[in-house]
Design a protein around this motif. Sequence first.
Motif, PDB file in Angstrom:
ATOM      1  N   TRP A 248     -15.026 -26.561 -15.837  1.00 45.54           N
ATOM      2  CA  TRP A 248     -15.450 -25.172 -15.532  1.00 45.54           C
ATOM      3  C   TRP A 248     -16.898 -25.166 -15.220  1.00 45.54           C
ATOM      4  O   TRP A 248     -17.509 -24.484 -14.282  1.00 45.54           O
ATOM      5  CB  TRP A 248     -15.042 -24.153 -16.493  1.00 45.54           C
ATOM      6  N   ALA A 249     -17.755 -25.775 -16.388  1.00 42.70           N
ATOM      7  CA  ALA A 249     -19.255 -25.731 -16.068  1.00 42.70           C
ATOM      8  C   ALA A 249     -19.648 -26.596 -14.949  1.00 42.70           C
ATOM      9  O   ALA A 249     -20.539 -26.328 -14.082  1.00 42.70           O
ATOM     10  CB  ALA A 249     -19.756 -26.523 -17.423  1.00 42.70           C
ATOM     11  N   TYR A 250     -18.982 -27.649 -14.709  1.00 43.48           N
ATOM     12  CA  TYR A 250     -19.220 -28.722 -13.492  1.00 43.48           C
ATOM     13  C   TYR A 250     -18.858 -27.949 -12.194  1.00 43.48           C
ATOM     14  O   TYR A 250     -19.640 -27.695 -11.330  1.00 43.48           O
ATOM     15  CB  TYR A 250     -18.557 -29.636 -13.533  1.00 43.48           C
ATOM     16  N   ALA A 251     -17.776 -27.168 -12.072  1.00 44.87           N
ATOM     17  CA  ALA A 251     -17.232 -26.227 -10.849  1.00 44.87           C
ATOM     18  C   ALA A 251     -18.450 -25.276 -10.661  1.00 44.87           C
ATOM     19  O   ALA A 251     -18.769 -25.243  -9.455  1.00 44.87           O
ATOM     20  CB  ALA A 251     -16.111 -25.664 -11.261  1.00 44.87           C
ATOM     21  N   ARG A 252     -19.170 -24.617 -11.541  1.00 45.39           N
ATOM     22  CA  ARG A 252     -19.941 -23.521 -11.463  1.00 45.39           C
ATOM     23  C   ARG A 252     -21.289 -23.992 -10.986  1.00 45.39           C
ATOM     24  O   ARG A 252     -21.858 -23.417 -10.245  1.00 45.39           O
ATOM     25  CB  ARG A 252     -19.940 -22.624 -12.722  1.00 45.39           C
ATOM     26  N   ARG A 253     -21.713 -25.314 -11.422  1.00 41.08           N
ATOM     27  CA  ARG A 253     -22.896 -26.003 -11.225  1.00 41.08           C
ATOM     28  C   ARG A 253     -22.850 -26.316  -9.733  1.00 41.08           C
ATOM     29  O   ARG A 253     -23.911 -26.127  -8.959  1.00 41.08           O
ATOM     30  CB  ARG A 253     -23.038 -27.362 -11.772  1.00 41.08           C
ATOM     31  N   LEU A 254     -21.761 -26.603  -9.067  1.00 44.78           N
ATOM     32  CA  LEU A 254     -21.574 -27.043  -7.737  1.00 44.78           C
ATOM     33  C   LEU A 254     -21.525 -25.642  -6.953  1.00 44.78           C
ATOM     34  O   LEU A 254     -22.189 -25.618  -5.878  1.00 44.78           O
ATOM     35  CB  LEU A 254     -20.142 -27.833  -7.467  1.00 44.78           C
ATOM     36  N   TYR A 255     -20.933 -24.784  -7.540  1.00 44.93           N
ATOM     37  CA  TYR A 255     -20.886 -23.408  -6.802  1.00 44.93           C
ATOM     38  C   TYR A 255     -22.286 -22.824  -6.526  1.00 44.93           C
ATOM     39  O   TYR A 255     -22.487 -22.032  -5.619  1.00 44.93           O
ATOM     40  CB  TYR A 255     -20.142 -22.556  -7.534  1.00 44.93           C
ATOM     41  N   ALA A 256     -23.354 -23.162  -7.557  1.00 45.22           N
ATOM     42  CA  ALA A 256     -24.629 -22.663  -7.466  1.00 45.22           C
ATOM     43  C   ALA A 256     -25.335 -23.210  -6.321  1.00 45.22           C
ATOM     44  O   ALA A 256     -26.403 -22.834  -5.789  1.00 45.22           O
ATOM     45  CB  ALA A 256     -25.317 -22.929  -8.637  1.00 45.22           C
ATOM     46  N   ILE A 257     -24.862 -24.378  -5.623  1.00 49.78           N
ATOM     47  CA  ILE A 257     -25.437 -25.167  -4.583  1.00 49.78           C
ATOM     48  C   ILE A 257     -25.038 -24.318  -3.158  1.00 49.78           C
ATOM     49  O   ILE A 257     -23.775 -23.974  -2.986  1.00 49.78           O
ATOM     50  CB  ILE A 257     -24.912 -26.516  -4.479  1.00 49.78           C
ATOM     51  N   PRO A 258     -26.103 -23.904  -2.347  1.00 52.55           N
ATOM     52  CA  PRO A 258     -25.778 -22.935  -1.470  1.00 52.55           C
ATOM     53  C   PRO A 258     -24.693 -23.344  -0.308  1.00 52.55           C
ATOM     54  O   PRO A 258     -23.724 -22.861   0.147  1.00 52.55           O
ATOM     55  CB  PRO A 258     -26.973 -22.887  -0.688  1.00 52.55           C
ATOM     56  N   ALA A 259     -24.297 -24.772  -0.066  1.00 53.55           N
ATOM     57  CA  ALA A 259     -23.684 -25.245   0.766  1.00 53.55           C
ATOM     58  C   ALA A 259     -22.098 -25.085   0.067  1.00 53.55           C
ATOM     59  O   ALA A 259     -21.203 -24.894   0.786  1.00 53.55           O
ATOM     60  CB  ALA A 259     -23.545 -26.725   1.167  1.00 53.55           C
ATOM     61  N   PHE A 260     -21.889 -25.075  -1.211  1.00 50.78           N
ATOM     62  CA  PHE A 260     -20.707 -24.981  -1.689  1.00 50.78           C
ATOM     63  C   PHE A 260     -20.417 -23.473  -1.877  1.00 50.78           C
ATOM     64  O   PHE A 260     -19.218 -22.992  -1.311  1.00 50.78           O
ATOM     65  CB  PHE A 260     -20.635 -25.583  -3.341  1.00 50.78           C
ATOM     66  N   ARG A 261     -21.326 -22.649  -2.407  1.00 48.87           N
ATOM     67  CA  ARG A 261     -21.281 -21.148  -2.601  1.00 48.87           C
ATOM     68  C   ARG A 261     -20.885 -20.593  -1.218  1.00 48.87           C
ATOM     69  O   ARG A 261     -19.986 -19.672  -1.013  1.00 48.87           O
ATOM     70  CB  ARG A 261     -22.611 -20.565  -3.294  1.00 48.87           C
ATOM     71  N   ASP A 262     -21.588 -20.905  -0.132  1.00 47.04           N
ATOM     72  CA  ASP A 262     -21.532 -19.908   1.419  1.00 47.04           C
ATOM     73  C   ASP A 262     -20.461 -20.314   1.811  1.00 47.04           C
ATOM     74  O   ASP A 262     -19.886 -19.609   2.923  1.00 47.04           O
ATOM     75  CB  ASP A 262     -22.739 -20.230   1.926  1.00 47.04           C
ATOM     76  N   THR A 263     -19.709 -21.487   1.386  1.00 51.18           N
ATOM     77  CA  THR A 263     -18.419 -21.720   2.031  1.00 51.18           C
ATOM     78  C   THR A 263     -17.260 -21.510   1.276  1.00 51.18           C
ATOM     79  O   THR A 263     -15.901 -21.762   1.599  1.00 51.18           O
ATOM     80  CB  THR A 263     -18.291 -23.158   2.762  1.00 51.18           C
ATOM     81  N   THR A 264     -17.397 -20.607   0.222  1.00 44.43           N
ATOM     82  CA  THR A 264     -16.214 -20.346  -0.708  1.00 44.43           C
ATOM     83  C   THR A 264     -16.076 -18.987  -0.483  1.00 44.43           C
ATOM     84  O   THR A 264     -16.567 -18.087  -0.784  1.00 44.43           O
ATOM     85  CB  THR A 264     -16.760 -20.765  -2.187  1.00 44.43           C
ATOM     86  N   ASP A 265     -14.943 -18.798  -0.106  1.00 41.84           N
ATOM     87  CA  ASP A 265     -14.521 -17.152   0.211  1.00 41.84           C
ATOM     88  C   ASP A 265     -13.182 -16.772  -0.337  1.00 41.84           C
ATOM     89  O   ASP A 265     -12.065 -17.213   0.126  1.00 41.84           O
ATOM     90  CB  ASP A 265     -14.450 -17.005   1.647  1.00 41.84           C
ATOM     91  N   PHE A 266     -13.287 -16.358  -1.703  1.00 41.36           N
ATOM     92  CA  PHE A 266     -12.109 -16.015  -2.513  1.00 41.36           C
ATOM     93  C   PHE A 266     -11.053 -15.189  -1.942  1.00 41.36           C
ATOM     94  O   PHE A 266      -9.921 -15.350  -1.980  1.00 41.36           O
ATOM     95  CB  PHE A 266     -12.420 -15.556  -4.162  1.00 41.36           C
ATOM     96  N   ASP A 267     -11.582 -14.379  -1.175  1.00 37.18           N
ATOM     97  CA  ASP A 267     -10.860 -13.127  -0.404  1.00 37.18           C
ATOM     98  C   ASP A 267      -9.788 -13.969   0.496  1.00 37.18           C
ATOM     99  O   ASP A 267      -8.617 -13.668   0.613  1.00 37.18           O
ATOM    100  CB  ASP A 267     -11.623 -12.012   0.231  1.00 37.18           C
ATOM    101  N   GLN A 268     -10.573 -14.816   1.488  1.00 37.52           N
ATOM    102  CA  GLN A 268      -9.604 -15.514   2.400  1.00 37.52           C
ATOM    103  C   GLN A 268      -8.812 -16.308   1.830  1.00 37.52           C
ATOM    104  O   GLN A 268      -7.668 -16.787   2.397  1.00 37.52           O
ATOM    105  CB  GLN A 268     -10.493 -16.087   3.395  1.00 37.52           C
TER     106      GLN A 268
END
Length: 297
Positions: A248-268
Amino acid sequence: MKLGREISDGGRFVRQPNRFTARIEEGGEHPPEPGRYRLYASYACPWAHRSLIVRELLGLQDVVGVTIVDPIRDEKGWRIPGGDPVTGVEYLSELYLASDPGYRGRYTVPCVWDAAAERLVTNDYPQITLTLETAFAPWHAEGAPDLYPAALRGEIDALNEVIFDGLNNGVYRAGFATSQEAYDEAVTKVFDTLDLLEERLATRSHLHGDALTESDVRLYPTLARFDAVYHSHFKCAVRRLTDYPVLWAYARRLYAIPAFRDTTDFDQIKRHYFMTQTNINPSRIVPRGPELDWTAG
């Protein structure tokens, strides 16, 4: 979603093979060139998500174009809102049939269109990210990570197989199983793989040490979807991602990187799975939650 041909006699999900597997490579029929290729992808699809992440990480936005399809599929497949600006098609299926009029499989993302040859080059999702990392290396942005370093390729390939079999595709084998035996077999492997990765990441920041690699990119889309979709929709309910403190901590570290965060759309993501896969959610109701803080440190 029609899966009849992908369910074995024992109730096991067997993913269809990729139809288009040509390579983009120097000296080949499809050489790498800026502006020649277009990636068709969905924010909802985990296989496409990884290609979007890599395109962003490597700074290839002006080299390889992208068309994002609507997350809700119908009987015609993936729709392109407003029509595709390059080919003019309204549905991705039109590109499949233009490339192979006899094609009868599912129309999948990601796939890559060659504008010069006017045909699909590949829908071979494992190879697409590797191609972006290798064939398009001359156009990588300054300071872009080396996601597929030559010295680690054997180790990366081996771990990628474990991640695919046990987790990336494993959640689908659990969710689409039509027998108890097939489900039990698949879901056990899902959590065995999560346990293995939790242990591996306890001693390193990324799957192959301190640096981000292709393996991290392949793992992340499944983790991003796990609690929101796979835990309930695919019956992967033994534990949640949030029950694994290291992962869970690892996944959040990746999510903090713009390329991961900006392509993650939980609604879609949620609308796609719960509204499209009516074989396991006939009501098409999209559940609320879970309430997770992906930005927490």
